[in-house]
Every structure is written in C-alpha cells, then in structure tokens.
Design a protein around this motif. Structure first.
Motif, PDB file in Angstrom:
ATOM      1  N   ALA A  14     -14.081 -18.713 -26.994  1.00 50.71           N
ATOM      2  CA  ALA A  14     -13.278 -19.106 -28.446  1.00 50.71           C
ATOM      3  C   ALA A  14     -14.767 -18.843 -29.438  1.00 50.71           C
ATOM      4  O   ALA A  14     -16.280 -18.576 -29.365  1.00 50.71           O
ATOM      5  N   GLY A  15     -14.674 -19.162 -30.549  1.00 49.07           N
ATOM      6  CA  GLY A  15     -15.605 -19.004 -31.821  1.00 49.07           C
ATOM      7  C   GLY A  15     -15.982 -17.308 -31.616  1.00 49.07           C
ATOM      8  O   GLY A  15     -16.812 -16.951 -33.467  1.00 49.07           O
ATOM      9  N   ASP A  16     -15.265 -16.466 -31.088  1.00 54.80           N
ATOM     10  CA  ASP A  16     -15.826 -14.998 -30.949  1.00 54.80           C
ATOM     11  C   ASP A  16     -15.021 -14.392 -32.651  1.00 54.80           C
ATOM     12  O   ASP A  16     -14.046 -14.726 -32.588  1.00 54.80           O
ATOM     13  N   SER A  17     -15.082 -12.910 -32.260  1.00 55.07           N
ATOM     14  CA  SER A  17     -14.439 -12.450 -33.497  1.00 55.07           C
ATOM     15  C   SER A  17     -14.077 -11.524 -32.822  1.00 55.07           C
ATOM     16  O   SER A  17     -14.559 -10.460 -31.457  1.00 55.07           O
ATOM     17  N   LEU A  18     -12.957 -10.146 -33.055  1.00 48.59           N
ATOM     18  CA  LEU A  18     -12.407  -9.203 -33.110  1.00 48.59           C
ATOM     19  C   LEU A  18     -11.598  -8.552 -33.728  1.00 48.59           C
ATOM     20  O   LEU A  18     -11.167  -9.235 -34.763  1.00 48.59           O
ATOM     21  N   ARG A  19     -11.370  -7.083 -34.161  1.00 50.80           N
ATOM     22  CA  ARG A  19     -10.741  -6.626 -34.613  1.00 50.80           C
ATOM     23  C   ARG A  19      -9.443  -5.549 -34.298  1.00 50.80           C
ATOM     24  O   ARG A  19      -9.552  -4.947 -33.736  1.00 50.80           O
ATOM     25  N   LEU A  20      -8.969  -5.438 -34.864  1.00 52.85           N
ATOM     26  CA  LEU A  20      -7.594  -4.910 -34.321  1.00 52.85           C
ATOM     27  C   LEU A  20      -7.058  -3.683 -36.008  1.00 52.85           C
ATOM     28  O   LEU A  20      -7.117  -4.527 -36.391  1.00 52.85           O
ATOM     29  N   SER A  21      -7.079  -2.803 -34.889  1.00 57.88           N
ATOM     30  CA  SER A  21      -6.549  -2.138 -35.681  1.00 57.88           C
ATOM     31  C   SER A  21      -5.385  -1.511 -35.709  1.00 57.88           C
ATOM     32  O   SER A  21      -4.417  -1.053 -34.762  1.00 57.88           O
ATOM     33  N   CYS A  22      -4.713  -0.686 -36.148  1.00 56.19           N
ATOM     34  CA  CYS A  22      -3.062   0.252 -36.299  1.00 56.19           C
ATOM     35  C   CYS A  22      -3.023   1.144 -36.800  1.00 56.19           C
ATOM     36  O   CYS A  22      -2.923   1.727 -38.649  1.00 56.19           O
ATOM     37  N   ALA A  23      -2.326   2.901 -35.879  1.00 54.89           N
ATOM     38  CA  ALA A  23      -2.376   3.378 -36.875  1.00 54.89           C
ATOM     39  C   ALA A  23      -1.435   4.383 -36.566  1.00 54.89           C
ATOM     40  O   ALA A  23      -0.621   4.132 -35.983  1.00 54.89           O
ATOM     41  N   ALA A  24      -1.000   4.516 -38.241  1.00 54.08           N
ATOM     42  CA  ALA A  24       0.039   4.702 -38.375  1.00 54.08           C
ATOM     43  C   ALA A  24       0.045   6.128 -38.996  1.00 54.08           C
ATOM     44  O   ALA A  24      -0.482   7.795 -38.925  1.00 54.08           O
ATOM     45  N   SER A  25       2.043   7.137 -38.134  1.00 52.33           N
ATOM     46  CA  SER A  25       1.743   7.975 -38.317  1.00 52.33           C
ATOM     47  C   SER A  25       3.326   8.917 -38.533  1.00 52.33           C
ATOM     48  O   SER A  25       4.196   7.626 -38.646  1.00 52.33           O
ATOM     49  N   GLY A  26       3.619   9.589 -39.443  1.00 54.90           N
ATOM     50  CA  GLY A  26       5.238   9.985 -39.697  1.00 54.90           C
ATOM     51  C   GLY A  26       4.393   9.829 -41.129  1.00 54.90           C
ATOM     52  O   GLY A  26       3.786  10.289 -42.267  1.00 54.90           O
ATOM     53  N   ARG A  27       5.847   9.889 -41.821  1.00 56.83           N
ATOM     54  CA  ARG A  27       5.899   9.646 -43.609  1.00 56.83           C
ATOM     55  C   ARG A  27       5.023   8.548 -44.076  1.00 56.83           C
ATOM     56  O   ARG A  27       4.238   8.358 -43.417  1.00 56.83           O
ATOM     57  N   SER A  28       4.766   8.830 -45.623  1.00 60.01           N
ATOM     58  CA  SER A  28       3.886   8.160 -46.124  1.00 60.01           C
ATOM     59  C   SER A  28       3.333   6.414 -45.961  1.00 60.01           C
ATOM     60  O   SER A  28       4.088   5.670 -46.460  1.00 60.01           O
ATOM     61  N   PHE A  29       2.037   6.437 -45.828  1.00 55.04           N
ATOM     62  CA  PHE A  29       2.048   5.078 -45.203  1.00 55.04           C
ATOM     63  C   PHE A  29       1.748   4.370 -46.269  1.00 55.04           C
ATOM     64  O   PHE A  29       1.842   2.658 -45.649  1.00 55.04           O
ATOM     65  N   SER A  30       1.844   4.416 -47.154  1.00 48.07           N
ATOM     66  CA  SER A  30       1.678   4.144 -48.956  1.00 48.07           C
ATOM     67  C   SER A  30       2.838   3.513 -49.628  1.00 48.07           C
ATOM     68  O   SER A  30       2.603   2.753 -50.143  1.00 48.07           O
TER      69      SER A  30
END
Length: 124
Positions: A14-30
């Motif tokens: 508790a009180g800590d930090s964490l960074r989640l990432s999500c990588a996408a592949s396939g058709r245009s991410f934007s």
C-alpha cells in the motif's frame, strides 16, 4: 482487428506505485479509443480510465481519480496506466481494452477488443 498484451503487474505494498503497459498490434492503433478496466475476485469488471484516440482527453473512475493516470503513445502503439498511492482495494486483474467508438465510453460491453489481463495485488 487489434491484439492487446498487458504487462507491468505484480505485488506491491500500500502506498507504492506501479505502471501498467498495453502493447497493441494489428490495425492502426490511433483509430481506437483505449481504456483500462479491472475485475476484483468475486466482483464485476469495472471501468478505471479511458483516453481518446488523440490522447487529448481522459476520464477516470472516482475511485482512482487523482491517483491513476492514463496515457498513450500512438507512435509506439501503447497505452499506459500509472498507478500511484495504491490501496489494497486496487487489487484486481487489470484489462486493457480498445473500442472503435469516437466518444469516451465507460461500459465494458462497448469495447470489442481485450487483453488477457494482468494481476495487481496491493498488500496492506
């Protein structure tokens, strides 16, 4: 179609930090609105944060507002969730989701594409 893979979960205190990432592949991410949802054991999946296609606008669940930040890098086809001041009640499996909708939506059923989920455990 887009494929999503989350990373960055784990066990923290508790009180800590964490960074989640999500990588996408396939058709245009934007072309996709991106969001994070979470599901705690025995509970329904709930909205956490959403970011528009350009990254200009974001929206958060009240429970994480001021502690979590969603961001995206369209050049790298990634969306991130920076989680600060974590609480035991943040413990859940976190999912990255993509939608072709043009408005910010917080309902899981409106998202067509999902990652496999990643576990975050916050100990007290």
């Amino acid at each position: 179609q887009v494929q999503l893979i989350e990373s960055g979960g784990g066990l923290v205190q508790a009180g800590d930090s964490l960074r989640l990432s999500c990588a996408a592949s396939g058709r245009s991410f934007s072309n996709y609105m991106m969001a994070w949802f979470r599901q705690a054991s025995g509970k329904e999946r709930e909205f956490v944060a959403v970011i528009t296609r350009s990254g200009d606008f974001t929206r958060y669940a009240d429970s994480v507002k001021g502690r979590f930040t969603i961001s995206r890098d369209n050049g790298k086809s990634t969306v991130n969730l920076q989680m600060n001041s974590l609480k035991p009640e943040d413990t859940a499996v976190y999912y990255c989701a993509a939608s072709v909708q043009s408005i910010m939506i917080v309902t899981a059923t409106q998202y067509s594409y999902w990652g496999q989920g990643i576990s975050v455990t916050v100990s007290s």
